[in-house]
Design a protein around this motif. Sequence first.
Motif, PDB file in Angstrom:
ATOM      1  N   TYR A  23       0.841  -1.207   0.000  1.00  0.00           N
ATOM      2  CA  TYR A  23       0.000   0.000   0.000  1.00  0.00           C
ATOM      3  C   TYR A  23       0.876   1.257   0.000  1.00  0.00           C
ATOM      4  N   ARG A  24       1.871   1.274   0.859  1.00  0.00           N
ATOM      5  CA  ARG A  24       2.739   2.447   0.947  1.00  0.00           C
ATOM      6  C   ARG A  24       3.598   2.595  -0.310  1.00  0.00           C
ATOM      7  N   TYR A  25       4.004   1.468  -0.868  1.00  0.00           N
ATOM      8  CA  TYR A  25       4.795   1.475  -2.109  1.00  0.00           C
ATOM      9  C   TYR A  25       3.987   2.077  -3.255  1.00  0.00           C
ATOM     10  N   LEU A  26       2.756   1.615  -3.422  1.00  0.00           N
ATOM     11  CA  LEU A  26       1.917   2.096  -4.524  1.00  0.00           C
ATOM     12  C   LEU A  26       1.534   3.572  -4.367  1.00  0.00           C
ATOM     13  N   ASN A  27       1.420   4.019  -3.126  1.00  0.00           N
ATOM     14  CA  ASN A  27       0.981   5.392  -2.867  1.00  0.00           C
ATOM     15  C   ASN A  27       2.132   6.348  -2.527  1.00  0.00           C
ATOM     16  N   HIS A  28       3.366   5.882  -2.728  1.00  0.00           N
ATOM     17  CA  HIS A  28       4.556   6.711  -2.512  1.00  0.00           C
ATOM     18  C   HIS A  28       4.572   7.326  -1.112  1.00  0.00           C
ATOM     19  N   LEU A  29       4.317   6.477  -0.104  1.00  0.00           N
ATOM     20  CA  LEU A  29       4.322   6.930   1.289  1.00  0.00           C
ATOM     21  C   LEU A  29       5.597   6.416   1.970  1.00  0.00           C
ATOM     22  N   PRO A  30       6.384   7.303   2.538  1.00  0.00           N
ATOM     23  CA  PRO A  30       7.715   6.928   3.048  1.00  0.00           C
ATOM     24  C   PRO A  30       7.702   6.055   4.297  1.00  0.00           C
ATOM     25  N   ILE A  31       8.759   5.254   4.425  1.00  0.00           N
ATOM     26  CA  ILE A  31       8.961   4.376   5.579  1.00  0.00           C
ATOM     27  C   ILE A  31      10.391   4.559   6.098  1.00  0.00           C
ATOM     28  N   ILE A  32      10.506   4.626   7.411  1.00  0.00           N
ATOM     29  CA  ILE A  32      11.808   4.513   8.085  1.00  0.00           C
ATOM     30  C   ILE A  32      11.854   3.102   8.645  1.00  0.00           C
ATOM     31  N   VAL A  33      12.789   2.283   8.168  1.00  0.00           N
ATOM     32  CA  VAL A  33      12.822   0.866   8.549  1.00  0.00           C
ATOM     33  C   VAL A  33      14.090   0.543   9.329  1.00  0.00           C
ATOM     34  N   SER A  34      13.920  -0.172  10.444  1.00  0.00           N
ATOM     35  CA  SER A  34      15.080  -0.758  11.126  1.00  0.00           C
ATOM     36  C   SER A  34      14.859  -2.260  11.233  1.00  0.00           C
ATOM     37  N   THR A  35      15.896  -3.021  10.993  1.00  0.00           N
ATOM     38  CA  THR A  35      15.798  -4.479  11.076  1.00  0.00           C
ATOM     39  C   THR A  35      17.178  -5.073  11.343  1.00  0.00           C
ATOM     40  N   GLU A  36      17.196  -6.222  12.003  1.00  0.00           N
ATOM     41  CA  GLU A  36      18.464  -6.894  12.287  1.00  0.00           C
ATOM     42  C   GLU A  36      18.957  -7.714  11.092  1.00  0.00           C
ATOM     43  N   PHE A  37      18.181  -7.735  10.009  1.00  0.00           N
ATOM     44  CA  PHE A  37      18.524  -8.583   8.878  1.00  0.00           C
ATOM     45  C   PHE A  37      19.122  -7.784   7.732  1.00  0.00           C
ATOM     46  N   THR A  38      20.038  -8.417   7.019  1.00  0.00           N
ATOM     47  CA  THR A  38      20.651  -7.800   5.849  1.00  0.00           C
ATOM     48  C   THR A  38      19.637  -7.750   4.703  1.00  0.00           C
ATOM     49  N   ILE A  39      19.979  -7.036   3.656  1.00  0.00           N
ATOM     50  CA  ILE A  39      19.100  -6.951   2.492  1.00  0.00           C
ATOM     51  C   ILE A  39      18.856  -8.341   1.898  1.00  0.00           C
ATOM     52  N   GLU A  40      19.917  -9.134   1.806  1.00  0.00           N
ATOM     53  CA  GLU A  40      19.780 -10.490   1.249  1.00  0.00           C
ATOM     54  C   GLU A  40      18.788 -11.312   2.064  1.00  0.00           C
ATOM     55  N   LYS A  41      18.856 -11.196   3.393  1.00  0.00           N
ATOM     56  CA  LYS A  41      17.953 -11.949   4.261  1.00  0.00           C
ATOM     57  C   LYS A  41      16.519 -11.419   4.138  1.00  0.00           C
ATOM     58  N   LEU A  42      16.352 -10.101   4.023  1.00  0.00           N
ATOM     59  CA  LEU A  42      15.013  -9.531   3.824  1.00  0.00           C
ATOM     60  C   LEU A  42      14.369 -10.096   2.562  1.00  0.00           C
ATOM     61  N   LEU A  43      15.159 -10.222   1.516  1.00  0.00           N
ATOM     62  CA  LEU A  43      14.655 -10.772   0.255  1.00  0.00           C
ATOM     63  C   LEU A  43      14.289 -12.242   0.402  1.00  0.00           C
ATOM     64  N   SER A  44      15.010 -12.956   1.265  1.00  0.00           N
ATOM     65  CA  SER A  44      14.737 -14.392   1.437  1.00  0.00           C
ATOM     66  C   SER A  44      13.436 -14.627   2.204  1.00  0.00           C
ATOM     67  N   PHE A  45      13.050 -13.706   3.093  1.00  0.00           N
ATOM     68  CA  PHE A  45      11.766 -13.834   3.788  1.00  0.00           C
ATOM     69  C   PHE A  45      10.631 -13.749   2.772  1.00  0.00           C
ATOM     70  N   ASP A  46      10.691 -12.724   1.939  1.00  0.00           N
ATOM     71  CA  ASP A  46       9.710 -12.560   0.866  1.00  0.00           C
ATOM     72  C   ASP A  46      10.264 -11.529  -0.115  1.00  0.00           C
ATOM     73  N   GLU A  47      10.525 -11.980  -1.321  1.00  0.00           N
ATOM     74  CA  GLU A  47      11.167 -11.101  -2.302  1.00  0.00           C
ATOM     75  C   GLU A  47      10.288  -9.919  -2.681  1.00  0.00           C
ATOM     76  N   ALA A  48       8.973 -10.121  -2.714  1.00  0.00           N
ATOM     77  CA  ALA A  48       8.063  -9.039  -3.096  1.00  0.00           C
ATOM     78  C   ALA A  48       8.134  -7.886  -2.095  1.00  0.00           C
ATOM     79  N   ILE A  49       8.164  -8.230  -0.810  1.00  0.00           N
ATOM     80  CA  ILE A  49       8.252  -7.193   0.227  1.00  0.00           C
ATOM     81  C   ILE A  49       9.657  -6.594   0.249  1.00  0.00           C
ATOM     82  N   GLY A  50      10.651  -7.466   0.286  1.00  0.00           N
ATOM     83  CA  GLY A  50      12.043  -7.002   0.377  1.00  0.00           C
ATOM     84  C   GLY A  50      12.438  -6.105  -0.779  1.00  0.00           C
ATOM     85  N   SER A  51      12.026  -6.469  -1.990  1.00  0.00           N
ATOM     86  CA  SER A  51      12.412  -5.669  -3.165  1.00  0.00           C
ATOM     87  C   SER A  51      11.703  -4.320  -3.170  1.00  0.00           C
TER      88      SER A  51
END
Length: 231
Positions: free
Chosen positions: A180-208
Motif C-alpha cells: 500500500y505504501r509502495y503504490l501510494n509513494h508513502l515513506p517508511i523509516i525501517v530498522s531491522t536486524e537482517f541484511t538486504i539479502e535476508k530480507l529478500l529471502s523472507f519474501d522477495e516481493a516485500i524485500g524488493s
Amino acid sequence: MKGMSQCKCELCNDTGFIIKRQENSQPLMTPCKCLEIEKVKRLWNNSGINIDNFNKNFSNFEEWSMKSKEMKAKATDYYKSFNEIRGERRNSILFCGNPGSGKTHIALALANNFLKKNIKVIYMSYRDVITSLKQNMLDEEFYKKTLSRYQTCEILLLDDLYKGKVNETDVNIMFELVNYRYLNHLPIIVSTEFTIEKLLSFDEAIGSRIYEMAKDFIVEIEGTKNNYRLK
C-alpha cells in the motif's frame, strides 16, 4: 508556601508566555519554548512512541564506529532531502543488519526531528503490532482500522522488522502494509536486524519494494564489531 504546587516551567510559570515589561509601552508577550516541547510530547504520544524515547536525537547519538558515523550522516541527508523526495518512489530509509548498532536510536532521532516540523510519524513495533493483528484477524473492523493506521500515515517508522519467528501470516500482513505504501509513494523509516539479502529471502516481493523505496538511503551493518553492547 506549603500546599502550593511548583511550576513545571520556571521561565513562564506555566502560563505559556514570557512577558517583557517595556517602559512607556504595552508589555511584550512571547511564546515560551515549553509550549513547543509540550506540543512535540503530545505528537510523540499520538505517534505511539514511548515518551522515554522523547530525548533521542542526532546530538546524543554516539558516533563510535565507522558504521555509526555512516548511519548518522545518511539519516541527516535523508532529513534534509525529505521535502524534495517525499512524493517520489525512492523516499524511504533503511537501517539493516547487526543488532546493537544504534539503528533504533537513529530512527527515533529522525522521527523526533520530523515531529518538531509538524510532519506526523507513526511508530510500529513490528512484533507487537503483528501479534495484535493476528490475534484479532476475525474482528474485521479492528483489523482494517489498525492496519490502515500504518498503511496511510504520513511517515511510518517500522522498527525491528521480522523480529521473532516469521510465518506465512506475518508475511501476508506485511505485504498488505508495504505494498500500500509502495503504490501510494508513502515513506517508511525501517530498522531491522537482517541484511538486504535476508530480507529478500523472507519474501522477495516485500524485500524488493523496501529496497527500491530506500535505495538512495540504505545503511547495511555486518559483524559483531558494530555491536555497541559488546564494546
